[in-house]
Design a protein around this motif. Sequence first.
Motif, PDB file in Angstrom:
ATOM      1  N   VAL A  10       0.819  -1.202   0.000  1.00 61.74           N
ATOM      2  CA  VAL A  10       0.000   0.000   0.000  1.00 61.74           C
ATOM      3  C   VAL A  10       0.853   1.252   0.000  1.00 61.74           C
ATOM      4  O   VAL A  10       0.636   2.176  -0.789  1.00 61.74           O
ATOM      5  N   GLN A  11       1.850   1.297   0.865  1.00 63.06           N
ATOM      6  CA  GLN A  11       2.690   2.482   0.963  1.00 63.06           C
ATOM      7  C   GLN A  11       3.501   2.699  -0.307  1.00 63.06           C
ATOM      8  O   GLN A  11       3.759   3.841  -0.709  1.00 63.06           O
ATOM      9  N   SER A  12       3.906   1.609  -0.956  1.00 60.53           N
ATOM     10  CA  SER A  12       4.669   1.736  -2.198  1.00 60.53           C
ATOM     11  C   SER A  12       3.813   2.348  -3.303  1.00 60.53           C
ATOM     12  O   SER A  12       4.262   3.226  -4.048  1.00 60.53           O
ATOM     13  N   ILE A  13       2.566   1.870  -3.426  1.00 60.60           N
ATOM     14  CA  ILE A  13       1.661   2.423  -4.429  1.00 60.60           C
ATOM     15  C   ILE A  13       1.310   3.861  -4.081  1.00 60.60           C
ATOM     16  O   ILE A  13       1.235   4.737  -4.954  1.00 60.60           O
ATOM     17  N   GLU A  14       1.108   4.111  -2.798  1.00 56.37           N
ATOM     18  CA  GLU A  14       0.812   5.470  -2.333  1.00 56.37           C
ATOM     19  C   GLU A  14       1.919   6.438  -2.744  1.00 56.37           C
ATOM     20  O   GLU A  14       1.656   7.517  -3.286  1.00 56.37           O
ATOM     21  N   ALA A  15       3.159   6.034  -2.493  1.00 59.45           N
ATOM     22  CA  ALA A  15       4.285   6.898  -2.816  1.00 59.45           C
ATOM     23  C   ALA A  15       4.367   7.152  -4.320  1.00 59.45           C
ATOM     24  O   ALA A  15       4.616   8.277  -4.761  1.00 59.45           O
ATOM     25  N   PHE A  16       4.148   6.104  -5.104  1.00 58.31           N
ATOM     26  CA  PHE A  16       4.221   6.252  -6.562  1.00 58.31           C
ATOM     27  C   PHE A  16       3.155   7.209  -7.072  1.00 58.31           C
ATOM     28  O   PHE A  16       3.441   8.112  -7.856  1.00 58.31           O
ATOM     29  N   THR A  17       1.909   6.993  -6.652  1.00 54.68           N
ATOM     30  CA  THR A  17       0.817   7.825  -7.155  1.00 54.68           C
ATOM     31  C   THR A  17       0.961   9.275  -6.715  1.00 54.68           C
ATOM     32  O   THR A  17       0.573  10.190  -7.440  1.00 54.68           O
ATOM     33  N   GLU A  18       1.542   9.475  -5.535  1.00 52.45           N
ATOM     34  CA  GLU A  18       1.732  10.842  -5.055  1.00 52.45           C
ATOM     35  C   GLU A  18       2.821  11.549  -5.854  1.00 52.45           C
ATOM     36  O   GLU A  18       2.632  12.673  -6.318  1.00 52.45           O
ATOM     37  N   VAL A  19       3.945  10.889  -6.017  1.00 51.85           N
ATOM     38  CA  VAL A  19       5.070  11.501  -6.741  1.00 51.85           C
ATOM     39  C   VAL A  19       4.726  11.721  -8.206  1.00 51.85           C
ATOM     40  O   VAL A  19       5.029  12.759  -8.785  1.00 51.85           O
ATOM     41  N   GLN A  20       4.068  10.743  -8.815  1.00 54.51           N
ATOM     42  CA  GLN A  20       3.735  10.825 -10.231  1.00 54.51           C
ATOM     43  C   GLN A  20       2.475  11.649 -10.499  1.00 54.51           C
ATOM     44  O   GLN A  20       2.125  11.876 -11.651  1.00 54.51           O
ATOM     45  N   GLU A  21       1.788  12.074  -9.428  1.00 54.33           N
ATOM     46  CA  GLU A  21       0.536  12.828  -9.569  1.00 54.33           C
ATOM     47  C   GLU A  21      -0.437  12.085 -10.495  1.00 54.33           C
ATOM     48  O   GLU A  21      -0.961  12.632 -11.461  1.00 54.33           O
ATOM     49  N   ALA A  22      -0.633  10.818 -10.171  1.00 53.51           N
ATOM     50  CA  ALA A  22      -1.503   9.961 -10.983  1.00 53.51           C
ATOM     51  C   ALA A  22      -2.916  10.524 -11.041  1.00 53.51           C
ATOM     52  O   ALA A  22      -3.432  11.037 -10.046  1.00 53.51           O
ATOM     53  N   GLU A  23      -3.540  10.413 -12.197  1.00 53.89           N
ATOM     54  CA  GLU A  23      -4.864  11.006 -12.410  1.00 53.89           C
ATOM     55  C   GLU A  23      -5.991   9.984 -12.327  1.00 53.89           C
ATOM     56  O   GLU A  23      -7.135  10.346 -12.091  1.00 53.89           O
ATOM     57  N   LEU A  24      -5.684   8.710 -12.532  1.00 50.73           N
ATOM     58  CA  LEU A  24      -6.707   7.674 -12.416  1.00 50.73           C
ATOM     59  C   LEU A  24      -6.025   6.352 -12.084  1.00 50.73           C
ATOM     60  O   LEU A  24      -5.222   5.848 -12.852  1.00 50.73           O
ATOM     61  N   LEU A  25      -6.368   5.812 -10.914  1.00 50.86           N
ATOM     62  CA  LEU A  25      -5.826   4.537 -10.464  1.00 50.86           C
ATOM     63  C   LEU A  25      -6.852   3.445 -10.715  1.00 50.86           C
ATOM     64  O   LEU A  25      -8.017   3.587 -10.338  1.00 50.86           O
ATOM     65  N   ILE A  26      -6.429   2.356 -11.326  1.00 46.79           N
ATOM     66  CA  ILE A  26      -7.347   1.273 -11.682  1.00 46.79           C
ATOM     67  C   ILE A  26      -7.132   0.076 -10.764  1.00 46.79           C
ATOM     68  O   ILE A  26      -6.008  -0.370 -10.546  1.00 46.79           O
ATOM     69  N   MET A  27      -8.234  -0.416 -10.209  1.00 50.27           N
ATOM     70  CA  MET A  27      -8.206  -1.585  -9.339  1.00 50.27           C
ATOM     71  C   MET A  27      -9.282  -2.570  -9.797  1.00 50.27           C
ATOM     72  O   MET A  27     -10.281  -2.169 -10.397  1.00 50.27           O
ATOM     73  N   PHE A  28      -9.071  -3.849  -9.484  1.00 48.28           N
ATOM     74  CA  PHE A  28     -10.052  -4.888  -9.777  1.00 48.28           C
ATOM     75  C   PHE A  28     -10.579  -5.456  -8.465  1.00 48.28           C
ATOM     76  O   PHE A  28      -9.814  -5.701  -7.542  1.00 48.28           O
ATOM     77  N   THR A  29     -11.895  -5.671  -8.375  1.00 48.80           N
ATOM     78  CA  THR A  29     -12.491  -6.074  -7.108  1.00 48.80           C
ATOM     79  C   THR A  29     -12.215  -7.519  -6.727  1.00 48.80           C
ATOM     80  O   THR A  29     -12.526  -7.904  -5.614  1.00 48.80           O
ATOM     81  N   HIS A  30     -11.648  -8.306  -7.621  1.00 43.98           N
ATOM     82  CA  HIS A  30     -11.320  -9.680  -7.225  1.00 43.98           C
ATOM     83  C   HIS A  30     -10.253  -9.671  -6.153  1.00 43.98           C
ATOM     84  O   HIS A  30     -10.147 -10.609  -5.367  1.00 43.98           O
ATOM     85  N   ALA A  31      -9.456  -8.594  -6.097  1.00 49.17           N
ATOM     86  CA  ALA A  31      -8.379  -8.487  -5.113  1.00 49.17           C
ATOM     87  C   ALA A  31      -8.935  -7.991  -3.791  1.00 49.17           C
ATOM     88  O   ALA A  31      -8.578  -6.949  -3.287  1.00 49.17           O
ATOM     89  N   THR A  32      -9.835  -8.774  -3.204  1.00 51.75           N
ATOM     90  CA  THR A  32     -10.513  -8.362  -1.976  1.00 51.75           C
ATOM     91  C   THR A  32      -9.524  -8.090  -0.858  1.00 51.75           C
ATOM     92  O   THR A  32      -9.624  -7.107  -0.144  1.00 51.75           O
TER      93      THR A  32
END
Length: 270
Positions: A219-241
């Motif tokens: 979680v923290q790794s993805i958080e850091a990436f999206t923050e630094v890269q200023e991601a505009e849309l993050l895609i997730m799939f609900t199978h990954a409960t």
Amino acid sequence: MRIVVPTDFSQLSKIAVRYAISFAHQTGSQIILIHFLPPLGPSLGTASTDELKKEMAEEAEMKMQELLEELQEKEIIMEPQYAYGVSLEDELQTFITTHNIDLVIMGSKGASGLKKVILGSSTVSVINHCSVPIIIVPECAVIGKIEYLVYASDFKNLRAEVARVIPYARYLNVAIKIIHVQQPNDPTQSETDNLIAEIKQEFDFDRIQWETLNGKNVVQSIEAFTEVQEAELLIMFTHATNFLEQLFSKSFTREVAWRSTTPMLVINNR
């Protein structure tokens, strides 16, 4: 693409509408604004059900007109619709089925609020029952042109999931940036490169990038990436409960920037 945006005319729902407009400008989509009215029993007090329904419908139509005037949107088609129902997920799914909807866009509230929205009974039911993808728009989202899609992959069903992400990349005319947090049993770099090359060729889509993230906490790794890269849309799939539960668990309480500003496209993989 036909997009439905549920609205209760609140400021939060207006943010979702504005996001939908920006998305529609980039994709040429049509927007349907739907307001759900509460159903009434045979009678309530001295007023008849028909009279109350008429008053509620007239008030909803007035607020809808005010919303359309406030938006001042002349290029995108926005069709107002109304429906009665107690269960948002059931009525919304019925509307999706009968009106050939491709995408739902909904608002959510802040960093702590987003946790409640994702895990709240109503929205979880919408996500679990919805037959089309949903974009969750936080109240502090920065609305603008999407430059690329960030797809966080756990390597499970990668090929099938990329196949579902590519149409959105084509609609938006953007690249897909796949990110994955390194795990002990991951394929080698050469195996990953070969798989991405196969996917590009199979789906005739070359605009796919791959980046491996390092870190003990996914979680923290993805958080850091999206923050630094200023991601505009993050895609997730609900199978990954398990991932979603980890992402919004009570133990993960820091109100990180990406959770309060980055919209999330949730695709139901069940």
